[in-house]
Design a protein around this motif. Structure first.
Motif, PDB file in Angstrom:
ATOM      1  N   THR A  25       0.867  -1.185   0.000  1.00  0.00           N
ATOM      2  CA  THR A  25       0.000   0.000   0.000  1.00  0.00           C
ATOM      3  C   THR A  25       0.900   1.229   0.000  1.00  0.00           C
ATOM      4  OG1 THR A  25      -0.125   0.554   2.361  1.00  0.00           O
ATOM      5  CG2 THR A  25      -1.519  -1.266   1.615  1.00  0.00           C
ATOM      6  N   LYS A  26       0.334   2.388  -0.238  1.00  0.00           N
ATOM      7  CA  LYS A  26       1.173   3.597  -0.228  1.00  0.00           C
ATOM      8  C   LYS A  26       1.681   3.934   1.172  1.00  0.00           C
ATOM      9  CE  LYS A  26      -1.030   7.758  -0.393  1.00  0.00           C
ATOM     10  NZ  LYS A  26      -2.004   8.795  -0.757  1.00  0.00           N
ATOM     11  N   PRO A  55       4.438  -1.494  18.819  1.00  0.00           N
ATOM     12  CA  PRO A  55       3.700  -0.946  19.962  1.00  0.00           C
ATOM     13  C   PRO A  55       2.464  -0.179  19.482  1.00  0.00           C
ATOM     14  CG  PRO A  55       5.684   0.339  19.561  1.00  0.00           C
ATOM     15  CD  PRO A  55       5.723  -0.805  18.598  1.00  0.00           C
ATOM     16  N   PRO A  56       1.474  -0.007  20.364  1.00  0.00           N
ATOM     17  CA  PRO A  56       0.178   0.543  19.928  1.00  0.00           C
ATOM     18  C   PRO A  56       0.282   1.887  19.209  1.00  0.00           C
ATOM     19  CG  PRO A  56       0.268   0.272  22.326  1.00  0.00           C
ATOM     20  CD  PRO A  56       1.480  -0.383  21.781  1.00  0.00           C
ATOM     21  N   HIS A  57       1.161   2.761  19.664  1.00  0.00           N
ATOM     22  CA  HIS A  57       1.227   4.091  19.038  1.00  0.00           C
ATOM     23  C   HIS A  57       1.948   4.053  17.691  1.00  0.00           C
ATOM     24  CE1 HIS A  57       5.000   3.586  21.099  1.00  0.00           C
ATOM     25  NE2 HIS A  57       5.503   4.689  20.588  1.00  0.00           N
ATOM     26  N   LEU A  58       2.628   2.918  17.381  1.00  0.00           N
ATOM     27  CA  LEU A  58       3.365   2.828  16.114  1.00  0.00           C
ATOM     28  C   LEU A  58       2.791   1.801  15.149  1.00  0.00           C
ATOM     29  CD1 LEU A  58       7.042   3.134  17.414  1.00  0.00           C
ATOM     30  CD2 LEU A  58       5.584   4.921  16.428  1.00  0.00           C
ATOM     31  N   VAL A  59       1.656   1.201  15.512  1.00  0.00           N
ATOM     32  CA  VAL A  59       1.016   0.286  14.549  1.00  0.00           C
ATOM     33  C   VAL A  59       0.707   1.097  13.298  1.00  0.00           C
ATOM     34  CG1 VAL A  59      -1.121  -1.006  14.094  1.00  0.00           C
ATOM     35  CG2 VAL A  59       0.007  -1.218  16.321  1.00  0.00           C
ATOM     36  N   ASN A  60       0.944   0.508  12.131  1.00  0.00           N
ATOM     37  CA  ASN A  60       0.682   1.226  10.879  1.00  0.00           C
ATOM     38  C   ASN A  60      -0.797   0.990  10.497  1.00  0.00           C
ATOM     39  OD1 ASN A  60       0.734   2.488   8.418  1.00  0.00           O
ATOM     40  ND2 ASN A  60       2.678   1.574   7.768  1.00  0.00           N
ATOM     41  N   TYR A  61      -1.669   1.694  11.214  1.00  0.00           N
ATOM     42  CA  TYR A  61      -3.112   1.469  11.059  1.00  0.00           C
ATOM     43  C   TYR A  61      -3.569   1.721   9.627  1.00  0.00           C
ATOM     44  CZ  TYR A  61      -3.125   1.528  16.182  1.00  0.00           C
ATOM     45  OH  TYR A  61      -2.873   1.256  17.496  1.00  0.00           O
ATOM     46  N   ARG A  62      -3.026   2.765   8.990  1.00  0.00           N
ATOM     47  CA  ARG A  62      -3.479   3.077   7.632  1.00  0.00           C
ATOM     48  C   ARG A  62      -3.070   1.980   6.653  1.00  0.00           C
ATOM     49  NH1 ARG A  62      -2.443   9.433   6.663  1.00  0.00           N
ATOM     50  NH2 ARG A  62      -0.304   8.772   7.088  1.00  0.00           N
ATOM     51  N   ALA A  63      -1.832   1.491   6.791  1.00  0.00           N
ATOM     52  CA  ALA A  63      -1.402   0.402   5.898  1.00  0.00           C
ATOM     53  C   ALA A  63      -2.282  -0.827   6.141  1.00  0.00           C
ATOM     54  CB  ALA A  63       0.069   0.081   6.139  1.00  0.00           C
ATOM     55  N   ASN A  64      -2.529  -1.157   7.410  1.00  0.00           N
ATOM     56  CA  ASN A  64      -3.348  -2.337   7.719  1.00  0.00           C
ATOM     57  C   ASN A  64      -4.713  -2.255   7.054  1.00  0.00           C
ATOM     58  OD1 ASN A  64      -1.365  -3.399   9.343  1.00  0.00           O
ATOM     59  ND2 ASN A  64      -2.385  -2.970  11.289  1.00  0.00           N
ATOM     60  N   MET A  65      -5.390  -1.127   7.239  1.00  0.00           N
ATOM     61  CA  MET A  65      -6.769  -1.032   6.739  1.00  0.00           C
ATOM     62  C   MET A  65      -6.795  -0.911   5.218  1.00  0.00           C
ATOM     63  SD  MET A  65      -8.107  -1.610   9.542  1.00  0.00           S
ATOM     64  CE  MET A  65      -9.833  -1.643   9.123  1.00  0.00           C
ATOM     65  N   LYS A  66      -5.806  -0.207   4.669  1.00  0.00           N
ATOM     66  CA  LYS A  66      -5.749  -0.074   3.209  1.00  0.00           C
ATOM     67  C   LYS A  66      -5.484  -1.437   2.569  1.00  0.00           C
ATOM     68  CE  LYS A  66      -6.225   3.262   0.268  1.00  0.00           C
ATOM     69  NZ  LYS A  66      -7.446   4.046   0.273  1.00  0.00           N
ATOM     70  N   ALA A  67      -4.632  -2.232   3.204  1.00  0.00           N
ATOM     71  CA  ALA A  67      -4.329  -3.568   2.659  1.00  0.00           C
ATOM     72  C   ALA A  67      -5.599  -4.415   2.648  1.00  0.00           C
ATOM     73  CB  ALA A  67      -3.247  -4.242   3.492  1.00  0.00           C
ATOM     74  N   VAL A 187     -11.989   4.196  12.916  1.00  0.00           N
ATOM     75  CA  VAL A 187     -12.264   5.382  12.091  1.00  0.00           C
ATOM     76  C   VAL A 187     -11.859   5.123  10.638  1.00  0.00           C
ATOM     77  CG1 VAL A 187     -11.723   7.830  11.799  1.00  0.00           C
ATOM     78  CG2 VAL A 187     -11.870   6.859  14.113  1.00  0.00           C
ATOM     79  N   LEU A 188     -10.703   4.508  10.465  1.00  0.00           N
ATOM     80  CA  LEU A 188     -10.217   4.219   9.110  1.00  0.00           C
ATOM     81  C   LEU A 188     -11.128   3.207   8.416  1.00  0.00           C
ATOM     82  CD1 LEU A 188      -6.399   4.053   9.936  1.00  0.00           C
ATOM     83  CD2 LEU A 188      -7.619   5.940   8.840  1.00  0.00           C
ATOM     84  N   ALA A 189     -11.612   2.230   9.183  1.00  0.00           N
ATOM     85  CA  ALA A 189     -12.549   1.251   8.592  1.00  0.00           C
ATOM     86  C   ALA A 189     -13.770   1.988   8.057  1.00  0.00           C
ATOM     87  CB  ALA A 189     -12.960   0.217   9.642  1.00  0.00           C
TER      88      ALA A 189
END
Ligand code: HPA
Length: 256
Positions: A25-26, A55-67, A187-189
């Protein structure tokens, strides 16, 4: 692949036979497990990585949800280990998250940062998919999961735990449980039009609630007691089929 499970702390897989797939993902690459269940491919994502390395503050949430979006996912059930600041919910209990209060500080919050993505807002009147929540309630009863109730999730930045006085404040604001990861995941979902629901597994009393220190042993024990029946329930709901006719999840974007 339309259906996914995001495993929180202590939940690192859902089946024996899986293959792993890297999705680009980007925002970065994400490793997903694809599990074949009764002929259907279900996606599993370990939120913190398989060896709990983010760690929770560094999870790549955007990459996860975009993937997840990129491979076609529309329905997501997640688990989250949480502390309780509500006397009615004790360690070992299971709750269905119904709303959140956001106390995060430094995380990317949105896919819409202007430029090509544009400026968009997302409606939060129903942050967690009402249909997925309803389905979980009805199957949990059949599977003997004793859901203690609905809970308001307070998301802190972490990775430190809270102080006693922070917890007093969260209680006064209406929080029931505290965790470090559900914002921005939910939120991203919603920004991607997905149906998303998270089930909280209470692992400890929040700081100051019982004047005991929080231990890793408590956290791991509560999750391992519940994880199998919860993920089996998710899979059963997936098997029965889902649609987006009974919720507004895919109409939540507000364009100005
Ligand atoms: N606070 C924040 N996050 C948590 C807790 C807690 O008490 N327990 C599990 N995740």
């Amino acid at each position: 692949m339309k259906k996914a499970i995001i495993g929180g702390t202590g939940v690192y897989g859902i089946g024996e036979e899986s293959y792993s797939k890297i999705v680009e993902t980007k925002y970065g690459n994400v490793e997903l497990d694809i599990v074949k269940i009764q002929g259907e491919e279900i996606v599993f994502l370990a939120r913190h990585g398989k060896s709990h390395s983010n760690p929770p503050h560094l999870v790549n949430y955007r990459a996860n949800m975009k993937a997840l979006e990129k491979i076609g996912v529309k329905y997501v059930y997640a688990t989250a280990a949480v502390g309780s600041c509500n006397e009615a919910y004790s360690p070992g209990d299971v709750v269905v998250i119904k709303n959140f209060i956001d106390f995060t500080k430094t995380r990317p919050l949105t896919f819409y940062e202007g430029g090509l993505e544009g400026v968009k807002h997302v409606d939060m009147s129903d942050p967690y998919c009402r249909n997925l929540r309803k389905q979980f309630y009805s199957l949990a009863e059949k599977n003997d999961i004793n859901i203690k109730g609905d809970a308001v999730y307070v998301c802190t930045e972490g990775p430190r735990f809270e102080t006693e006085y922070e917890i007093k404040m969260y209680k006064q604001l209406g929080g029931d449980v505290v965790g470090m990861t559900n914002v921005p995941e939910v939120v991203l979902a919603k920004e991607l039009g997905m149906c998303y629901s998270v089930i909280g597994i209470i692992t400890n009393w929040c700081t100051g609630m019982k004047h005991e220190a929080i231990t890793l042993h408590d956290i791991e024990g509560s999750v391992s007691k519940n994880k199998q029946i919860i993920t089996e329930t998710f899979l059963e709901i997936f098997k029965n089929g889902l649609n987006q006719d009974e919720c507004m999840c895919n109409q939540a974007i507000i364009e100005l």
